[in-house]
Design an enzyme around this catalytic site. Structure first.
Site, PDB file in Angstrom:
ATOM      1  N   GLY A 131       0.843  -1.210   0.000  1.00 37.08           N
ATOM      2  CA  GLY A 131       0.000   0.000   0.000  1.00 37.08           C
ATOM      3  C   GLY A 131       0.868   1.246   0.000  1.00 37.08           C
ATOM      4  N   ASP A 139      -0.162   2.342   8.418  1.00 37.10           N
ATOM      5  CA  ASP A 139      -0.695   1.601   9.571  1.00 37.10           C
ATOM      6  C   ASP A 139       0.185   1.649  10.826  1.00 37.10           C
ATOM      7  OD1 ASP A 139      -2.877   0.927   8.100  1.00 37.10           O
ATOM      8  OD2 ASP A 139      -2.217  -1.101   7.621  1.00 37.10           O
ATOM      9  N   ASP A 194       5.217  -4.537   6.258  1.00 41.30           N
ATOM     10  CA  ASP A 194       5.798  -5.821   6.666  1.00 41.30           C
ATOM     11  C   ASP A 194       5.744  -6.876   5.557  1.00 41.30           C
ATOM     12  OD1 ASP A 194       3.068  -6.031   6.923  1.00 41.30           O
ATOM     13  OD2 ASP A 194       3.124  -7.159   8.799  1.00 41.30           O
ATOM     14  N   GLN A 222      -7.395   8.290   3.311  1.00 43.49           N
ATOM     15  CA  GLN A 222      -6.322   8.312   4.317  1.00 43.49           C
ATOM     16  C   GLN A 222      -4.956   7.974   3.725  1.00 43.49           C
ATOM     17  OE1 GLN A 222      -8.143   6.211   8.111  1.00 43.49           O
ATOM     18  NE2 GLN A 222      -9.246   5.682   6.259  1.00 43.49           N
ATOM     19  N   ARG A 223      -4.944   7.378   2.563  1.00 45.67           N
ATOM     20  CA  ARG A 223      -3.659   6.984   1.972  1.00 45.67           C
ATOM     21  C   ARG A 223      -3.070   8.075   1.067  1.00 45.67           C
ATOM     22  NH1 ARG A 223      -3.852   0.891   1.043  1.00 45.67           N
ATOM     23  NH2 ARG A 223      -3.431   1.255  -1.146  1.00 45.67           N
ATOM     24  N   ARG A 276       1.194  -5.230  -5.211  1.00 50.58           N
ATOM     25  CA  ARG A 276       1.453  -6.431  -4.417  1.00 50.58           C
ATOM     26  C   ARG A 276       1.723  -7.521  -5.451  1.00 50.58           C
ATOM     27  NH1 ARG A 276      -2.695  -3.802  -1.159  1.00 50.58           N
ATOM     28  NH2 ARG A 276      -1.647  -3.158   0.746  1.00 50.58           N
ATOM     29  N   ASP A 307       2.427  -0.368  11.815  1.00 53.91           N
ATOM     30  CA  ASP A 307       2.357  -1.672  12.486  1.00 53.91           C
ATOM     31  C   ASP A 307       3.667  -2.444  12.385  1.00 53.91           C
ATOM     32  OD1 ASP A 307       2.131  -1.976   9.772  1.00 53.91           O
ATOM     33  OD2 ASP A 307       0.609  -3.532   9.845  1.00 53.91           O
ATOM     34  N   ARG A 326      -6.048  -2.792   8.794  1.00 52.61           N
ATOM     35  CA  ARG A 326      -6.534  -4.169   8.667  1.00 52.61           C
ATOM     36  C   ARG A 326      -6.115  -5.000   9.871  1.00 52.61           C
ATOM     37  NH1 ARG A 326      -5.211  -5.911   3.057  1.00 52.61           N
ATOM     38  NH2 ARG A 326      -3.133  -5.485   3.856  1.00 52.61           N
ATOM     39  N   HIS A 368      -9.840   5.092   1.505  1.00 48.07           N
ATOM     40  CA  HIS A 368      -8.516   5.372   0.940  1.00 48.07           C
ATOM     41  C   HIS A 368      -8.128   6.842   0.915  1.00 48.07           C
ATOM     42  CE1 HIS A 368      -9.049   1.210  -0.209  1.00 48.07           C
ATOM     43  NE2 HIS A 368      -7.762   1.156  -0.456  1.00 48.07           N
ATOM     44  N   GLU A 417     -10.844  -0.745  10.593  1.00 52.51           N
ATOM     45  CA  GLU A 417     -11.510  -1.676   9.659  1.00 52.51           C
ATOM     46  C   GLU A 417     -11.298  -3.139  10.047  1.00 52.51           C
ATOM     47  OE1 GLU A 417      -7.980  -1.052   6.376  1.00 52.51           O
ATOM     48  OE2 GLU A 417      -9.760  -2.110   5.720  1.00 52.51           O
ATOM     49  N   THR A 444       4.311   2.768   5.560  1.00 51.52           N
ATOM     50  CA  THR A 444       2.931   2.280   5.690  1.00 51.52           C
ATOM     51  C   THR A 444       2.149   3.225   6.590  1.00 51.52           C
ATOM     52  OG1 THR A 444       1.523   0.607   6.739  1.00 51.52           O
ATOM     53  CG2 THR A 444       3.796   0.632   7.442  1.00 51.52           C
ATOM     54  N   ALA A 498      15.303  11.096  -1.353  1.00 54.13           N
ATOM     55  CA  ALA A 498      16.480  11.069  -0.471  1.00 54.13           C
ATOM     56  C   ALA A 498      17.440   9.948  -0.878  1.00 54.13           C
ATOM     57  CB  ALA A 498      16.030  10.893   0.982  1.00 54.13           C
TER      58      ALA A 498
HETATM   59  O1  F6P Z   1      -1.701   0.440   3.670  1.00 48.13           O
HETATM   60  C1  F6P Z   1      -2.237  -0.434   4.619  1.00 48.13           C
HETATM   61  C2  F6P Z   1      -3.707  -0.509   4.431  1.00 48.13           C
HETATM   62  O2  F6P Z   1      -4.128   0.788   4.503  1.00 48.13           O
HETATM   63  C3  F6P Z   1      -4.530  -1.347   5.373  1.00 48.13           C
HETATM   64  O3  F6P Z   1      -4.868  -0.716   6.552  1.00 48.13           O
HETATM   65  C4  F6P Z   1      -5.711  -1.657   4.494  1.00 48.13           C
HETATM   66  O4  F6P Z   1      -6.473  -2.727   4.905  1.00 48.13           O
HETATM   67  C5  F6P Z   1      -5.048  -1.927   3.212  1.00 48.13           C
HETATM   68  O5  F6P Z   1      -3.991  -1.025   3.160  1.00 48.13           O
HETATM   69  C6  F6P Z   1      -5.933  -1.837   2.015  1.00 48.13           C
HETATM   70  O6  F6P Z   1      -5.136  -1.830   0.882  1.00 48.13           O
HETATM   71  P1  F6P Z   1      -5.643  -2.048  -0.605  1.00 48.13           P
HETATM   72  O7  F6P Z   1      -6.997  -1.459  -0.712  1.00 48.13           O
HETATM   73  O8  F6P Z   1      -4.619  -1.344  -1.414  1.00 48.13           O
HETATM   74  O9  F6P Z   1      -5.638  -3.513  -0.834  1.00 48.13           O
END
Ligand code: F6P
Length: 327
Positions: A15, A132, A107, A259-260, A76, A134, A176, A257, A227, A130, A26
């Site tokens: 993500g 998250d 991760d 948030q991304r 991915r 995490d 997630r 999204h 979520e 990320t 950088a």
């Molecule tokens: O980037 C991490 C994350 O935001 C998770 O919290 C979320 O579940 C996931 O990405 C969703 O990613 P995508 O919609 O790209 O599969």
């Protein structure tokens, strides 16, 4: 004497997160400063497998520090999970003479780096990118601060309308497997309840608390739910609350999204720049197969092998603070 690295590759994987571009910039500029050739690998590990690799110059990364997303794109890559996919990736790196990699991702991306660097003689350095947050071994990940501030801005607006109508809102934020966005955005917007995957959601307690709030006419309430909460997302929770307390005036808002994306905060730009600089230094100093973290404002290094095993933990004290402050 061992030959020094002269060509490195950089990629973003998994993500996207705001600040990835600042990290790429950088890496490229520090690499070129040290006389290295720097290659951008497109679409994460997919570009390694499919040989989408481009040489980057100082100018290639101009005017990107303030942009969300990633100029290298991301994905991915399922083929990279197979030995055949990784063999292709290795061949393509060899074609370009790439001797070290900087991997910016979460991760899942680090797991790929761990397997690849164990199988092949290409050292990897990871940067935690990320939203998250995490990953154990760093206080912050690139993108978390921006994402959480996007959530805060949205929840503040939701509270205005919740207040106008005396309503309960359930706001679902990303995460997630991790509740950091929920926890931080919930605390900073005065959410009455915060539900996260790391803590078991006690549904009976939640219902009792809303029945009690109904009685004392506390009608404006915000629940922030990650979520990946163990109970389920905002929609499931809304259905249950509506069934148990039909008179509740309740609305659901899933932030998703948004948030991304968006311009990275100053904080994310700064940590991405520091981490990107140190990633190149690591490759030059032969500090291989680590990921770069920042702990107590100091750069630190964790073996990638360890990073993929450990998760951040959320202590009970956080939940106590939420409970005390949201009465
Ligand atoms: O980037 C991490 C994350 O935001 C998770 O919290 C979320 O579940 C996931 O990405 C969703 O990613 P995508 O919609 O790209 O599969």
């Amino acid at each position: 004497m061992k030959k020094k690295i002269t060509k490195i590759g950089v990629l973003t994987s998994g993500g996207d997160s705001p600040g990835m571009n600042a990290a790429i910039r950088a890496v490229v500029r520090t690499g070129i400063y040290h006389g290295l050739e720097v290659y951008g690998i497109m679409r994460g590990y997919t570009g390694m497998v499919e040989n989408e690799i481009v040489k980057l110059e100082n100018r290639s990364v101009a005017n990107i520090i303030q942009r969300g997303g990633t100029m290298l794109k991301t994905s991915r890559c399922y083929e990279f999970l197979t030995p055949e996919g990784r063999a292709k990736a290795y061949e393509n790196l060899k074609k370009h003479g790439i001797e070290g990699l900087v991997i910016i991702g979460g991760d899942g991306s680090f797991k790929g780096a761990q397997i690849f660097s164990n199988e092949y003689d290409i050292p990897c350095v990871g940067l935690p990118g990320t939203i998250d947050k995490d990953i154990a071994g760093t206080d912050f990940t690139i993108g978390f601060d921006t994402a959480v501030n996007t959530a805060v801005e949205a929840i503040d607006k939701i509270r205005d309308t919740a207040d106008a109508h005396d309503r309960l809102f359930i706001v679902e934020v990303m995460g997630r497997d991790a509740g950091y966005i929920a926890l931080h955005s919930g605390i900073s917007t005065g959410a009455e309840h915060i539900l996260i995957p790391e803590k078991k959601t006690k549904v009976a307690d939640l219902i009792a608390s809303f029945q009690e709030k109904e009685k004392r006419k506390k009608l404006v309430n915000i629940i922030v739910i990650a979520e990946g909460d163990d109970f389920g997302g905002a929609d499931e929770l809304a259905k249950l609350l509506k069934k148990e307390i039909p008179q509740l005036d309740l609305r659901v808002c899933i932030l998703g999204h948004i948030q991304r994306g968006g311009a990275p905060s100053c904080f994310d730009r700064v940590i991405a720049s520091r981490m990107g600089y140190h990633a190149v230094e690591c490759l030059l100093e032969e500090r291989f197969n680590v990921f770069i973290g920042i702990v107590n404002n100091k750069i630190c290094y964790t073996p990638i092998n360890e990073a993929v095993k450990k998760k951040q933990r959320i202590s009970d004290e956080w939940m106590k603070i939420v409970k005390i402050l949201a009465t």
